[in-house]
Design an enzyme around this catalytic site. Sequence first.
Site, PDB file in Angstrom:
ATOM      1  N   ASN A  36       0.806  -1.219   0.000  1.00 52.71           N
ATOM      2  CA  ASN A  36       0.000   0.000   0.000  1.00 52.71           C
ATOM      3  C   ASN A  36       0.841   1.272   0.000  1.00 52.71           C
ATOM      4  OD1 ASN A  36      -2.254  -1.531  -0.156  1.00 52.71           O
ATOM      5  ND2 ASN A  36      -2.912  -1.243   1.971  1.00 52.71           N
ATOM      6  N   ARG A  48     -16.997   1.687  -1.605  1.00 54.88           N
ATOM      7  CA  ARG A  48     -15.755   2.460  -1.448  1.00 54.88           C
ATOM      8  C   ARG A  48     -15.822   3.706  -2.340  1.00 54.88           C
ATOM      9  NH1 ARG A  48     -10.770  -1.617  -1.340  1.00 54.88           N
ATOM     10  NH2 ARG A  48      -9.737   0.201  -0.464  1.00 54.88           N
ATOM     11  N   ASP A  73      -7.095  -3.132   8.311  1.00 57.25           N
ATOM     12  CA  ASP A  73      -6.458  -4.196   7.529  1.00 57.25           C
ATOM     13  C   ASP A  73      -5.937  -5.348   8.396  1.00 57.25           C
ATOM     14  OD1 ASP A  73      -7.029  -2.830   5.240  1.00 57.25           O
ATOM     15  OD2 ASP A  73      -5.012  -2.042   4.924  1.00 57.25           O
ATOM     16  N   ARG A 107      -2.983 -11.075  -4.190  1.00 54.81           N
ATOM     17  CA  ARG A 107      -2.974  -9.634  -4.472  1.00 54.81           C
ATOM     18  C   ARG A 107      -2.091  -8.892  -3.469  1.00 54.81           C
ATOM     19  NH1 ARG A 107      -8.067  -7.462  -3.261  1.00 54.81           N
ATOM     20  NH2 ARG A 107      -6.758  -5.633  -3.293  1.00 54.81           N
TER      21      ARG A 107
HETATM   22  N1  EPU Z   1     -14.172   7.253   1.972  1.00 57.52           N
HETATM   23  C1  EPU Z   1     -15.177   8.075   1.573  1.00 57.52           C
HETATM   24  N2  EPU Z   1     -14.982   8.849   0.462  1.00 57.52           N
HETATM   25  C2  EPU Z   1     -13.811   8.843  -0.230  1.00 57.52           C
HETATM   26  C3  EPU Z   1     -12.779   7.991   0.191  1.00 57.52           C
HETATM   27  C4  EPU Z   1     -12.993   7.205   1.309  1.00 57.52           C
HETATM   28  O1  EPU Z   1     -16.250   8.115   2.183  1.00 57.52           O
HETATM   29  O2  EPU Z   1     -13.703   9.586  -1.217  1.00 57.52           O
HETATM   30  C5  EPU Z   1     -14.357   6.393   3.165  1.00 57.52           C
HETATM   31  C6  EPU Z   1     -14.247   4.907   2.856  1.00 57.52           C
HETATM   32  O3  EPU Z   1     -15.463   4.378   2.388  1.00 57.52           O
HETATM   33  C7  EPU Z   1     -13.828   4.343   4.199  1.00 57.52           C
HETATM   34  C8  EPU Z   1     -12.923   5.429   4.756  1.00 57.52           C
HETATM   35  O4  EPU Z   1     -13.287   6.619   4.051  1.00 57.52           O
HETATM   36  O5  EPU Z   1     -14.945   4.223   5.042  1.00 57.52           O
HETATM   37  C9  EPU Z   1     -11.438   5.189   4.608  1.00 57.52           C
HETATM   38  O6  EPU Z   1     -11.134   4.808   3.270  1.00 57.52           O
HETATM   39  P1  EPU Z   1      -9.749   5.179   2.584  1.00 57.52           P
HETATM   40  O7  EPU Z   1     -10.006   6.160   1.500  1.00 57.52           O
HETATM   41  O8  EPU Z   1      -8.768   5.568   3.633  1.00 57.52           O
HETATM   42  O9  EPU Z   1      -9.344   3.796   1.929  1.00 57.52           O
HETATM   43  P2  EPU Z   1      -8.445   3.636   0.634  1.00 57.52           P
HETATM   44  O10 EPU Z   1      -7.467   4.733   0.592  1.00 57.52           O
HETATM   45  O11 EPU Z   1      -9.306   3.403  -0.541  1.00 57.52           O
HETATM   46  C10 EPU Z   1      -6.506   2.258   1.731  1.00 57.52           C
HETATM   47  C11 EPU Z   1      -5.925   0.889   1.589  1.00 57.52           C
HETATM   48  C12 EPU Z   1      -6.886  -0.151   2.143  1.00 57.52           C
HETATM   49  C13 EPU Z   1      -7.157   0.195   3.621  1.00 57.52           C
HETATM   50  C14 EPU Z   1      -7.701   1.617   3.735  1.00 57.52           C
HETATM   51  C15 EPU Z   1      -7.911   2.072   5.168  1.00 57.52           C
HETATM   52  C16 EPU Z   1      -4.535   1.019  -0.394  1.00 57.52           C
HETATM   53  C17 EPU Z   1      -4.275   0.593  -1.776  1.00 57.52           C
HETATM   54  N3  EPU Z   1      -5.659   0.614   0.181  1.00 57.52           N
HETATM   55  O12 EPU Z   1      -7.702   2.265   0.957  1.00 57.52           O
HETATM   56  O13 EPU Z   1      -6.207  -1.390   2.080  1.00 57.52           O
HETATM   57  O14 EPU Z   1      -8.090  -0.719   4.154  1.00 57.52           O
HETATM   58  O15 EPU Z   1      -6.771   2.532   3.105  1.00 57.52           O
HETATM   59  O16 EPU Z   1      -6.728   2.024   5.875  1.00 57.52           O
HETATM   60  O17 EPU Z   1      -3.712   1.689   0.207  1.00 57.52           O
HETATM   61  C18 EPU Z   1      -5.976  -3.708   1.808  1.00 57.52           C
HETATM   62  O18 EPU Z   1      -4.763  -3.539   1.640  1.00 57.52           O
HETATM   63  O19 EPU Z   1      -6.500  -4.844   1.993  1.00 57.52           O
HETATM   64  C19 EPU Z   1      -6.861  -2.548   1.790  1.00 57.52           C
HETATM   65  C20 EPU Z   1      -8.168  -2.651   1.563  1.00 57.52           C
END
Ligand code: EPU
Length: 422
Positions: free
Chosen positions: A23, A122, A309, A401
């Site tokens: 990540n 998401r 995670d 993955r």
């Molecule tokens: N959210 C919103 N709007 C947005 C973006 C996010 O409402 O525009 C919400 C999401 O629905 C969630 C929260 O904010 O409830 C946090 O989501 P975040 O955006 O932080 O998640 P992400 O950036 O899409 C990354 C990791 C995930 C990890 C999350 C939380 C990567 C590639 N993915 O996702 O990792 O769970 O942060 O820490 O960095 C994994 O590796 O298995 C994985 C899912």
Amino acid sequence: MDYFKIKGPCRLNGEIEVSGSKNAALPIMAAALLAPGRTVLKGVPYLSDIRVLGLLLESMGCKVERLENGDLAIDATTIDRPHGDYEIVRQLRAGICILGPLLGRCRQVEVSMPGGCAIGNRPIDIHIRGMRELGANCYLKGGYVIADAPKGLIGAEIFLGGSFGSTVLGTANVLSAAVLAKGTTIIESAACEPEITDLCHMLVKMGAKIKGIGSPRLEIEGVTSLNPVEYEIIPDRIEAGTFMCAAAITEGNLKLKNCRTDHLLALINKLRGIGVTVDKTKDGCEVIRRGRLNPADVTTQPYPGFPTDLQAQLMSVLALADGNSIVVEKIYPQRFMHVAELNRMGANLRKEGDIVVVAGVDRLSGAPLMASDLRASAALVIAGLAAEGETIINRIYHIDRGYEKIEEKLNSAGALIERLKE
Ligand code: EPU
């Protein structure tokens, strides 16, 4: 399709080396788009998500190459098509992290909206809001996020929080766009995850000006251009945490190399609370469990809180504790695909909304199981190590993955996991 056959129970004993962080690597690979020339990244894990992002960068005109020493070279001299194709992005949610870098460098971008996934809805509304606040036109059309800023982006004060706290990839995107914007950008409620700090360090090495790194308030002074660099990715804290849980559930004694314990304090605190010993070593830690486990209450939160995670993996461990535990999921309230599968192994888990009550049982028994998403699948592997008899885990492409050779690493410490083909 590959599947795992796990013979349990086992007691892990030995040493495992943690790979570079998936990540952290994904947004950093996207940030390589900001600098014309050849960026070389060290410690990028060999994973299908990384390969797919590499294909996405190649589809836009970059050259992506694994060097003989394992480094990943990204030549972003030419970007002839700032377009993230549906066929590629649908395989990888992190495909969205090309949005900020491409808008910054090319002043225009089209990227397919990532789909929903097994861990729930998401959305990317905060990413879009961030781009608009930097002065871009940004809208959705035909399943694509389309953005342009013909005269360039302009620094702004941006609040990036949402109903579930900060956003990791949203912060990566706004930050990666703001480094080439005109003037100063303040990101308030920025994600503080180590992966974002790593991205900041890479951007600073490229010539970006960023203050407040590691804090929820980032101050970015835009520059006119950035340079390609050589950069080493941090170790994967979630992979390390998964192995810590594996040691805990198997009454094991596991040394982890290349592990940043300072990134895992929330997990280490919980493990110590349930009776597991975690000692720091020179380049990692040693995890030892002797005797029964105590229950615990866990709530997932943005960093430095307990990571979503690692929620599933710790739940497998708590399933065998003496007494009742409570697990609350505050980031992805539907991220409980592992619950039904763990119950099939004899666990006693009851889900109510975003809460799972875990009534500890004495033993788990092997069963045929279905992997549903990356971390839920890791939780099933961990449970399979402790369960009596044979556990079959189908659809392990989810695990591939995000975990580099997980079966080889665990087998080197005494697990009995076979990768077989259907
Ligand atoms: N959210 C919103 N709007 C947005 C973006 C996010 O409402 O525009 C919400 C999401 O629905 C969630 C929260 O904010 O409830 C946090 O989501 P975040 O955006 O932080 O998640 P992400 O950036 O899409 C990354 C990791 C995930 C990890 C999350 C939380 C990567 C590639 N993915 O996702 O990792 O769970 O942060 O820490 O960095 C994994 O590796 O298995 C994985 C899912």
